[in-house]
Design a protein around this motif. Structure first.
Motif, short mmCIF file in Angstrom:
data_model
loop_
_atom_site.label_atom_id
_atom_site.label_comp_id
_atom_site.label_asym_id
_atom_site.label_seq_id
_atom_site.Cartn_x
_atom_site.Cartn_y
_atom_site.Cartn_z
N LEU A 162 -57.26 8.32 4.46
CA LEU A 162 -58.12 9.04 3.51
C LEU A 162 -57.28 9.69 2.41
O LEU A 162 -57.67 9.71 1.25
CB LEU A 162 -58.96 10.08 4.26
CG LEU A 162 -59.78 9.50 5.42
CD1 LEU A 162 -60.46 10.62 6.21
CD2 LEU A 162 -60.83 8.51 4.91
N GLN A 163 -56.11 10.18 2.83
CA GLN A 163 -55.18 10.74 1.82
C GLN A 163 -54.72 9.65 0.86
O GLN A 163 -54.66 9.86 -0.36
CB GLN A 163 -53.97 11.38 2.54
CG GLN A 163 -53.00 12.08 1.59
CD GLN A 163 -53.66 13.26 0.85
OE1 GLN A 163 -54.25 14.13 1.47
NE2 GLN A 163 -53.57 13.29 -0.48
N GLN A 164 -54.42 8.45 1.43
CA GLN A 164 -54.01 7.32 0.56
C GLN A 164 -55.10 7.00 -0.46
O GLN A 164 -54.82 6.68 -1.60
CB GLN A 164 -53.74 6.07 1.41
CG GLN A 164 -52.37 6.05 2.06
CD GLN A 164 -52.26 4.99 3.15
OE1 GLN A 164 -53.14 4.13 3.30
NE2 GLN A 164 -51.19 5.05 3.91
N ALA A 165 -56.36 7.06 -0.01
CA ALA A 165 -57.47 6.77 -0.92
C ALA A 165 -57.40 7.72 -2.12
O ALA A 165 -57.51 7.29 -3.27
CB ALA A 165 -58.81 6.87 -0.20
N LYS A 166 -57.23 9.01 -1.83
CA LYS A 166 -57.15 9.97 -2.95
C LYS A 166 -55.94 9.65 -3.83
O LYS A 166 -56.05 9.63 -5.06
CB LYS A 166 -57.06 11.40 -2.44
CG LYS A 166 -56.72 12.40 -3.55
CD LYS A 166 -57.44 13.69 -3.50
CE LYS A 166 -57.15 14.51 -4.75
NZ LYS A 166 -57.82 15.77 -4.79
N ASP A 167 -54.79 9.41 -3.19
CA ASP A 167 -53.57 9.18 -3.96
C ASP A 167 -53.69 7.94 -4.86
O ASP A 167 -53.12 7.88 -5.94
CB ASP A 167 -52.36 9.03 -3.03
CG ASP A 167 -52.10 10.31 -2.24
OD1 ASP A 167 -52.65 11.37 -2.64
OD2 ASP A 167 -51.40 10.25 -1.21
N PRO A 211 -58.08 14.92 -0.10
CA PRO A 211 -59.33 14.35 -0.63
C PRO A 211 -60.52 15.29 -0.48
O PRO A 211 -60.54 16.16 0.40
CB PRO A 211 -59.54 13.09 0.21
CG PRO A 211 -58.67 13.24 1.40
CD PRO A 211 -57.57 14.18 1.06
N THR A 212 -61.50 15.10 -1.36
CA THR A 212 -62.76 15.83 -1.25
C THR A 212 -63.86 14.84 -0.93
O THR A 212 -63.77 13.65 -1.24
CB THR A 212 -63.10 16.54 -2.58
OG1 THR A 212 -63.00 15.58 -3.63
CG2 THR A 212 -62.18 17.70 -2.86
N VAL A 213 -64.91 15.34 -0.29
CA VAL A 213 -66.09 14.54 0.02
C VAL A 213 -67.28 15.31 -0.56
O VAL A 213 -67.43 16.49 -0.27
CB VAL A 213 -66.31 14.38 1.54
CG1 VAL A 213 -67.44 13.40 1.82
CG2 VAL A 213 -65.04 13.95 2.24
N GLY A 214 -68.09 14.64 -1.35
CA GLY A 214 -69.18 15.37 -2.00
C GLY A 214 -70.55 14.98 -1.50
O GLY A 214 -70.79 13.84 -1.09
N ALA A 274 -66.84 12.92 -8.93
CA ALA A 274 -65.38 13.09 -9.03
C ALA A 274 -64.71 13.17 -7.66
O ALA A 274 -63.48 13.06 -7.57
CB ALA A 274 -65.07 14.34 -9.84
N THR A 275 -65.48 13.40 -6.61
CA THR A 275 -64.87 13.53 -5.29
C THR A 275 -64.39 12.16 -4.80
O THR A 275 -64.93 11.13 -5.20
CB THR A 275 -65.87 14.12 -4.28
OG1 THR A 275 -67.06 13.32 -4.32
CG2 THR A 275 -66.23 15.55 -4.62
N THR A 276 -63.40 12.17 -3.89
CA THR A 276 -62.88 10.90 -3.35
C THR A 276 -63.95 10.22 -2.51
O THR A 276 -64.15 9.02 -2.57
CB THR A 276 -61.64 11.17 -2.46
OG1 THR A 276 -60.75 12.02 -3.17
CG2 THR A 276 -60.93 9.88 -2.09
N GLY A 277 -64.63 11.01 -1.68
CA GLY A 277 -65.66 10.45 -0.79
C GLY A 277 -67.04 10.97 -1.14
O GLY A 277 -67.19 11.94 -1.90
N GLN A 278 -68.04 10.28 -0.62
CA GLN A 278 -69.44 10.72 -0.73
C GLN A 278 -70.03 10.73 0.67
O GLN A 278 -69.64 9.93 1.51
CB GLN A 278 -70.26 9.74 -1.58
CG GLN A 278 -69.88 9.72 -3.05
CD GLN A 278 -70.24 11.00 -3.79
OE1 GLN A 278 -71.22 11.67 -3.45
NE2 GLN A 278 -69.46 11.35 -4.80
N VAL A 279 -70.97 11.65 0.90
CA VAL A 279 -71.67 11.66 2.20
C VAL A 279 -73.16 11.86 1.96
O VAL A 279 -73.57 12.56 1.03
CB VAL A 279 -71.11 12.76 3.15
CG1 VAL A 279 -71.18 14.14 2.56
CG2 VAL A 279 -71.84 12.73 4.51
N LEU A 280 -73.97 11.19 2.79
CA LEU A 280 -75.42 11.40 2.79
C LEU A 280 -75.90 11.45 4.24
O LEU A 280 -75.24 10.95 5.15
CB LEU A 280 -76.14 10.27 2.06
CG LEU A 280 -76.04 10.25 0.52
CD1 LEU A 280 -76.70 9.00 -0.05
CD2 LEU A 280 -76.66 11.50 -0.11
N VAL A 281 -77.06 12.05 4.41
CA VAL A 281 -77.73 12.07 5.72
C VAL A 281 -78.49 10.74 5.83
O VAL A 281 -79.25 10.39 4.93
CB VAL A 281 -78.69 13.27 5.80
CG1 VAL A 281 -79.58 13.19 7.04
CG2 VAL A 281 -77.90 14.58 5.79
#
Ligand code: KIV
Length: 278
Positions: free
Chosen positions: A21-26, A211-214, A220-227
């Motif tokens: 996940l860190q690699q994804a951000k980098d 990384p951030t997950v929004g 702009a966040t690295t990841g996205q999350v939904l229910v």
């Protein structure tokens, strides 16, 4: 456009770990997180290549039917976490620390988090809070528990925040950055940002190494999350504006069940092909 490394189950890692996940951000790549609470949906989401399955305390709403996340207990979270862990081969399984299971002390947070990993089979936990909870994060990380810090709108603080409201508007973004940096410095491997203006989320993301997950926090966040019940259209409740509906499972399931009901009433089910013969 080339498919991001993590999003390609054929080429990517056999199990998603925190360094991926860190690699994804980098590398400027993205990853996806989706909630899951049971084994079969976990299997589907895992096979589809979703990088992180979140056993969210949103199970309080989506599975148990409460009107907030506050009532769900650690023991209930453990049942859902076990089911999701059993259905997952590649995704990272992250379990929520429910309301009341960590606030009292860093020691309480460690005790609850250890149960989610040891008994539940989670690979990491997510904890809601502000910079005041950095010591809790530090203690869990020291105990070997990977932690995601959840900032912005934190549903467990619904009553303290005055209801479901967008956070981080105007100067409040500075406090959000402080919270995010405090969690990062305490060892959190990612920060989840809920319901904040996109600009504010972008500023928080830019201030962080991790990384951030929004969710409702822009792109702009690295990841996205939904229910999942929201994005697949299973729920009856009105979904928030940040939810994109990818399917209408409520009508698909409703139609199929009505058909079955009619078949049973008119005697057309079971027909010969569904019967055992001598
Ligand atoms: O519990 C949950 O599903 C969550 C998401 C809304 C991020 O915390």
């Amino acid at each position: 456009m080339p498919q991001p490394y993590l999003g390609n189950p054929d080429k990517g890692p056999s199990r998603i770990r925190i360094h991926h996940l860190q690699q994804a951000k980098d590398r400027g790549e993205k990853f996806a997180m989706l909630t899951a609470y049971d084994v079969m949906m976990a299997e589907i989401f895992d096979s589809a290549g979703i990088e992180i399955l979140l056993v969210g305390d949103s199970a309080a709403n989506t599975v148990l039917g409460y009107s907030s996340t506050l009532p769900i207990t650690l023991d209930e979270m453990l049942v859902f976490t076990k089911a999701v862990a059993n259905g997952t081969k590649r995704a990272m399984v992250v379990a929520d620390l429910p309301f009341g299971s960590y606030e009292q002390s860093p020691a309480q947070a460690v005790e609850s988090a250890v149960r989610l990993l040891k008994e539940g089979g989670a690979h990491a936990v997510k904890m809601e809070g502000t910079a005041q909870y950095a010591a809790h994060v530090k203690a869990m990380v020291l105990a070997g528990v990977p932690v995601i810090g959840h900032i912005g709108f934190t549903p467990q603080a619904e009553h303290a925040l005055g209801g479901y409201r967008v956070q981080g508007r105007g100067d409040a973004v500075e406090q959000m950055k402080t919270d995010a940096l405090a969690f990062q410095d305490a060892g959190a491997f990612a920060i989840l940002i809920e319901m904040v203006p996109s600009d504010a989320a972008a500023q928080v993301d830019a201030a962080l190494r991790v990384p951030t997950v929004g969710i409702g926090a822009g792109s702009a966040t690295t990841g996205q999350v939904l229910v999942w019940q929201d994005m697949l259209g299973l729920g009856e409740r009105r979904t928030p504006r940040f939810v994109k509906k990818y399917a209408d499972l409520r009508s698909v399931v409703g139609q199929a069940v009505s058909e079955y009901h009619q078949d049973v009433l008119n005697g057309s089910f079971p027909s010969a092909e569904y019967e055992f013969k001598e």
